[in-house]
Scaffold this motif. Structure first.
Motif, PDB file in Angstrom:
ATOM      1  N   GLU A 131       0.838  -1.206   0.000  1.00 37.97           N
ATOM      2  CA  GLU A 131       0.000   0.000   0.000  1.00 37.97           C
ATOM      3  C   GLU A 131       0.870   1.253   0.000  1.00 37.97           C
ATOM      4  OE1 GLU A 131      -4.224   1.120   2.010  1.00 37.97           O
ATOM      5  OE2 GLU A 131      -2.677   0.356   3.360  1.00 37.97           O
ATOM      6  N   GLN A 132       1.930   1.253   0.802  1.00 38.20           N
ATOM      7  CA  GLN A 132       2.848   2.385   0.815  1.00 38.20           C
ATOM      8  C   GLN A 132       3.527   2.548  -0.544  1.00 38.20           C
ATOM      9  OE1 GLN A 132       5.577   1.860   4.063  1.00 38.20           O
ATOM     10  NE2 GLN A 132       4.033   2.257   5.631  1.00 38.20           N
ATOM     11  N   ASP A 133       3.921   1.421  -1.122  1.00 39.59           N
ATOM     12  CA  ASP A 133       4.567   1.473  -2.431  1.00 39.59           C
ATOM     13  C   ASP A 133       3.621   2.019  -3.490  1.00 39.59           C
ATOM     14  OD1 ASP A 133       6.845   0.683  -4.245  1.00 39.59           O
ATOM     15  OD2 ASP A 133       5.286  -0.593  -5.086  1.00 39.59           O
ATOM     16  N   LEU A 134       2.347   1.641  -3.417  1.00 46.26           N
ATOM     17  CA  LEU A 134       1.365   2.156  -4.364  1.00 46.26           C
ATOM     18  C   LEU A 134       1.211   3.666  -4.228  1.00 46.26           C
ATOM     19  CD1 LEU A 134      -0.846   1.772  -6.485  1.00 46.26           C
ATOM     20  CD2 LEU A 134      -2.435   1.237  -4.629  1.00 46.26           C
ATOM     21  N   ILE A 135       1.176   4.156  -2.994  1.00 48.00           N
ATOM     22  CA  ILE A 135       1.054   5.600  -2.774  1.00 48.00           C
ATOM     23  C   ILE A 135       2.215   6.339  -3.419  1.00 48.00           C
ATOM     24  CG2 ILE A 135       1.100   7.399  -1.014  1.00 48.00           C
ATOM     25  CD1 ILE A 135      -0.378   5.467   0.843  1.00 48.00           C
ATOM     26  N   VAL A 136       3.435   5.859  -3.181  1.00 43.55           N
ATOM     27  CA  VAL A 136       4.622   6.547  -3.695  1.00 43.55           C
ATOM     28  C   VAL A 136       4.687   6.441  -5.216  1.00 43.55           C
ATOM     29  CG1 VAL A 136       7.138   6.523  -3.726  1.00 43.55           C
ATOM     30  CG2 VAL A 136       5.923   6.287  -1.557  1.00 43.55           C
ATOM     31  N   ARG A 137       4.409   5.255  -5.764  1.00 45.25           N
ATOM     32  CA  ARG A 137       4.453   5.098  -7.217  1.00 45.25           C
ATOM     33  C   ARG A 137       3.422   5.984  -7.901  1.00 45.25           C
ATOM     34  NH1 ARG A 137       2.854   0.418  -9.133  1.00 45.25           N
ATOM     35  NH2 ARG A 137       2.060  -0.489  -7.189  1.00 45.25           N
ATOM     36  N   LEU A 138       2.224   6.047  -7.323  1.00 45.51           N
ATOM     37  CA  LEU A 138       1.179   6.878  -7.915  1.00 45.51           C
ATOM     38  C   LEU A 138       1.530   8.354  -7.800  1.00 45.51           C
ATOM     39  CD1 LEU A 138      -1.617   7.168  -9.193  1.00 45.51           C
ATOM     40  CD2 LEU A 138      -2.594   7.119  -6.892  1.00 45.51           C
ATOM     41  N   ALA A 139       2.022   8.775  -6.636  1.00 48.27           N
ATOM     42  CA  ALA A 139       2.388  10.184  -6.455  1.00 48.27           C
ATOM     43  C   ALA A 139       3.514  10.570  -7.406  1.00 48.27           C
ATOM     44  CB  ALA A 139       2.814  10.425  -5.004  1.00 48.27           C
ATOM     45  N   ALA A 140       4.500   9.685  -7.576  1.00 46.81           N
ATOM     46  CA  ALA A 140       5.601   9.982  -8.498  1.00 46.81           C
ATOM     47  C   ALA A 140       5.080  10.134  -9.924  1.00 46.81           C
ATOM     48  CB  ALA A 140       6.652   8.882  -8.419  1.00 46.81           C
ATOM     49  N   ALA A 141       4.193   9.236 -10.348  1.00 46.69           N
ATOM     50  CA  ALA A 141       3.627   9.327 -11.698  1.00 46.69           C
ATOM     51  C   ALA A 141       2.766  10.580 -11.847  1.00 46.69           C
ATOM     52  CB  ALA A 141       2.802   8.075 -12.000  1.00 46.69           C
ATOM     53  N   TYR A 142       2.025  10.923 -10.791  1.00 51.38           N
ATOM     54  CA  TYR A 142       1.146  12.100 -10.797  1.00 51.38           C
ATOM     55  C   TYR A 142       1.953  13.369 -11.021  1.00 51.38           C
ATOM     56  CZ  TYR A 142      -2.750  15.062  -9.102  1.00 51.38           C
ATOM     57  OH  TYR A 142      -3.743  16.000  -8.977  1.00 51.38           O
ATOM     58  N   PHE A 143       2.999  13.542 -10.217  1.00 52.84           N
ATOM     59  CA  PHE A 143       3.790  14.774 -10.318  1.00 52.84           C
ATOM     60  C   PHE A 143       4.770  14.728 -11.486  1.00 52.84           C
ATOM     61  CE2 PHE A 143       2.313  15.047  -5.907  1.00 52.84           C
ATOM     62  CZ  PHE A 143       1.809  16.341  -5.915  1.00 52.84           C
ATOM     63  N   ASP A 144       5.083  13.537 -11.983  1.00 51.70           N
ATOM     64  CA  ASP A 144       5.877  13.469 -13.214  1.00 51.70           C
ATOM     65  C   ASP A 144       5.100  14.068 -14.381  1.00 51.70           C
ATOM     66  OD1 ASP A 144       8.125  12.393 -12.127  1.00 51.70           O
ATOM     67  OD2 ASP A 144       7.706  10.318 -12.730  1.00 51.70           O
ATOM     68  N   VAL A 145       3.794  13.832 -14.411  1.00 52.30           N
ATOM     69  CA  VAL A 145       2.967  14.428 -15.467  1.00 52.30           C
ATOM     70  C   VAL A 145       2.963  15.951 -15.331  1.00 52.30           C
ATOM     71  CG1 VAL A 145       0.620  14.637 -16.368  1.00 52.30           C
ATOM     72  CG2 VAL A 145       1.528  12.392 -15.777  1.00 52.30           C
ATOM     73  N   LEU A 146       2.792  16.445 -14.094  1.00 50.00           N
ATOM     74  CA  LEU A 146       2.802  17.901 -13.895  1.00 50.00           C
ATOM     75  C   LEU A 146       4.147  18.499 -14.289  1.00 50.00           C
ATOM     76  CD1 LEU A 146       0.905  18.219 -10.481  1.00 50.00           C
ATOM     77  CD2 LEU A 146       0.022  18.634 -12.777  1.00 50.00           C
ATOM     78  N   ALA A 147       5.245  17.812 -13.933  1.00 48.76           N
ATOM     79  CA  ALA A 147       6.570  18.316 -14.292  1.00 48.76           C
ATOM     80  C   ALA A 147       6.759  18.310 -15.800  1.00 48.76           C
ATOM     81  CB  ALA A 147       7.649  17.472 -13.614  1.00 48.76           C
ATOM     82  N   ALA A 148       6.266  17.252 -16.463  1.00 54.94           N
ATOM     83  CA  ALA A 148       6.384  17.192 -17.919  1.00 54.94           C
ATOM     84  C   ALA A 148       5.544  18.288 -18.582  1.00 54.94           C
ATOM     85  CB  ALA A 148       5.950  15.813 -18.413  1.00 54.94           C
ATOM     86  N   LYS A 149       4.372  18.572 -18.010  1.00 53.75           N
ATOM     87  CA  LYS A 149       3.553  19.666 -18.550  1.00 53.75           C
ATOM     88  C   LYS A 149       4.261  21.000 -18.398  1.00 53.75           C
ATOM     89  CE  LYS A 149      -0.831  19.854 -17.754  1.00 53.75           C
ATOM     90  NZ  LYS A 149      -2.131  19.881 -17.042  1.00 53.75           N
ATOM     91  N   ASP A 150       4.879  21.222 -17.240  1.00 53.20           N
ATOM     92  CA  ASP A 150       5.621  22.468 -17.040  1.00 53.20           C
ATOM     93  C   ASP A 150       6.804  22.562 -18.002  1.00 53.20           C
ATOM     94  OD1 ASP A 150       3.937  23.308 -15.050  1.00 53.20           O
ATOM     95  OD2 ASP A 150       5.165  22.545 -13.413  1.00 53.20           O
ATOM     96  N   ALA A 151       7.482  21.435 -18.212  1.00 51.27           N
ATOM     97  CA  ALA A 151       8.610  21.441 -19.138  1.00 51.27           C
ATOM     98  C   ALA A 151       8.152  21.771 -20.553  1.00 51.27           C
ATOM     99  CB  ALA A 151       9.321  20.090 -19.111  1.00 51.27           C
ATOM    100  N   LEU A 152       7.002  21.213 -20.960  1.00 54.05           N
ATOM    101  CA  LEU A 152       6.475  21.520 -22.292  1.00 54.05           C
ATOM    102  C   LEU A 152       6.059  22.987 -22.380  1.00 54.05           C
ATOM    103  CD1 LEU A 152       5.558  20.679 -25.093  1.00 54.05           C
ATOM    104  CD2 LEU A 152       3.385  19.931 -24.091  1.00 54.05           C
ATOM    105  N   THR A 153       5.396  23.481 -21.335  1.00 47.02           N
ATOM    106  CA  THR A 153       4.996  24.889 -21.326  1.00 47.02           C
ATOM    107  C   THR A 153       6.211  25.801 -21.429  1.00 47.02           C
ATOM    108  OG1 THR A 153       3.063  24.383 -19.980  1.00 47.02           O
ATOM    109  CG2 THR A 153       3.781  26.662 -20.018  1.00 47.02           C
TER     110      THR A 153
END
Length: 448
Positions: A131-153
């Motif tokens: 469960e802890q691993d799922l939280i971290v993996r999901l959060a990393a993927a979530y903010f990776d998308v935001l970081a990629a959006k900022d990089a594209l912007t």
């Protein structure tokens, strides 16, 4: 000499980011919403949960060792006897019985039950870790998308600014106020910016695929951080406090500790092989015998219905097992020592990982402060460079460098902020404190 206003250049990434956010606002989802969906879809987590359910069933099975067992049996026999006299006898026998057994004394029973219970606790520790691993993996993927959006912007804003600077350089060359060098420098920077935009766009697509697979949906849109950005504060700035908590609560340490207890129970079970066992047995039965002689019921001894009942104790004591029991005891003692070493290793690994995560979060927070200061400085530097270009003391390349530095700083600042959030979760995971409730604190940082 024409030039691009600094205020306009600085505000471009913000305007582009606002457009992206408005475009996806209707479908934007919080981290908590995606986590609730991921718990019902992620195969790794669901497999671990199934293993925990199976461990619970195994623990319940072990409880049967100290409970009585009963069984029902029935049989029917049809026989024909042709004696030399020629008078055939047909026999029909019906038998039914109830058997019961209860273990009065078996030294291995209680340790076996305790072992199964420890196995269930181990499965629960594995489930908590998953469960802890799922939280971290999901959060990393979530903010990776935001970081990629900022990089594209940022890449799009940088390309737009360089495009305007290229147009300005071309106009100045046409009227004779600038050399061809400015135009070629701007063209080279523009071509590089196009390549960077394509790479950023592809990276965003890949990051979105990773996030989508957590929930089994397509086009998941995460919410951006609310502005002004407020990073989460750590409950303790003392690394040893985190380490001490990890030694007590971390699922890996708890699993290793349970592993030692299981090894010790295995030794008790092995030693029980040298001890006697006592079982209580009981039977209750009935038999119906019917003989037929030439179609006429025969009257003889034993014909009819009889009932039987018995109860007794069975004592078993092993005298010689060929060295099986003794060598089994030696094996479990060695495995017990291995379990102790595994526990020590788990504690050291958790302490090391906790320290690494703690210092990583501290470093990232310092980087965020440094990037915020750098962003203010690069904005002022760009404004000064633009002014110098206007009065002729700076060249076009200086403006291009100042623009690139500003956009790079803004991109790195956004990435560092996301890293602080994700690594704060990793720190809690490393110390065994991460819980689903911690996502509420992260959700409070997101835009409404």
């Amino acid at each position: 000499m024409p030039f691009v206003p600094a205020r306009r250049l600085i505000l471009q990434p913000l305007a582009l980011a606002a457009c992206l956010l408005l475009g996806g606002a209707a479908q934007a989802q919080s981290l908590q919403e995606l986590y609730d969906a991921a718990r019902a879809y992620d195969a790794t987590y669901l497999a671990t949960k199934a293993s925990a359910d199976a461990a619970a069933a195994r623990a319940a099975q072990a409880e049967a060792l100290i409970k009585p067992s009963f069984g029902l049996s029935a049989s029917g026999t049809q026989a024909r006897n042709d004696p030399p006299s020629g008078q055939a006898i047909n026999s029909r026998t019906l038998t039914a019985g109830l058997q019961g057994k209860y273990s009065v004394y078996n030294a291995a029973n209680l340790p076996t039950i305790d072992r199964a219970r420890r196995g269930f606790e181990v499965a629960q520790a594995d489930l908590e870790s998953a469960e802890q691993d799922l939280i971290v993996r999901l959060a990393a993927a979530y903010f990776d998308v935001l970081a990629a959006k900022d990089a594209l912007t940022t890449s799009q804003a940088n390309k737009a600014a360089i495009s305007e600077q290229l147009a300005s350089a071309k106009r100045n060359f046409e009227v004779g106020t600038a050399t061809i060098t400015d135009t070629r420098e701007a063209q080279a920077r523009y071509d590089l910016a196009v390549a960077q935009e394509l790479a950023a766009d592809n990276d965003l697509r890949v990051k979105r695929v990773t996030l989508d697979q957590f929930v089994g949906r397509v086009g998941v849109e995460p919410k951006a951080l609310a502005t002004p950005v407020a990073l989460p504060a750590l409950p303790s700035n003392n690394v040893e406090t985190w380490v001490a908590t990890g030694d007590e609560q971390h699922p890996a340490v708890r699993r290793a500790r349970l592993g030692l207890e299981v090894a010790q129970l295995d030794t008790q079970i092995a030693r029980a092989g040298n001890q006697p066992t006592v079982d209580l047995n009981g039977t209750l039965g009935a038999q119906n015998l019917h003989n037929n002689l030439n179609g006429i019921a025969a009257q003889s001894s034993g014909v009819g219905t009889g009932k039987t009942a018995s109860v007794g104790l069975t004592l078993s004591y092993p005298l010689y097992t060929g060295g099986l029991t003794q060598n089994r005891i030696r094996e479990t003692l060695v495995l017990e020592e291995k379990a102790r070493n595994d526990l020590d290793y788990a504690r050291r690994s958790v302490a090391e990982a906790t320290r690494r995560a703690f210092f990583g979060v501290q470093s990232l927070k310092a980087q965020v402060s440094a990037y915020e200061a750098a962003e203010s400085s690069t904005k002022l530097a760009l404004e000064a460079t633009q002014l110098g270009y206007k009065v002729g003391v700076r060249v076009n390349l200086d403006v291009l460098n100042a623009q690139t530095q500003l956009y790079t700083t803004q991109r790195d600042l956004a990435k560092a902020r996301y890293d602080v959030v994700v690594n704060s979760l990793r720190l809690r995971q490393a110390s065994g404190q991460l819980r689903p409730e911690d996502l509420s604190a992260v959700n409070s940082l997101l835009a409404r």
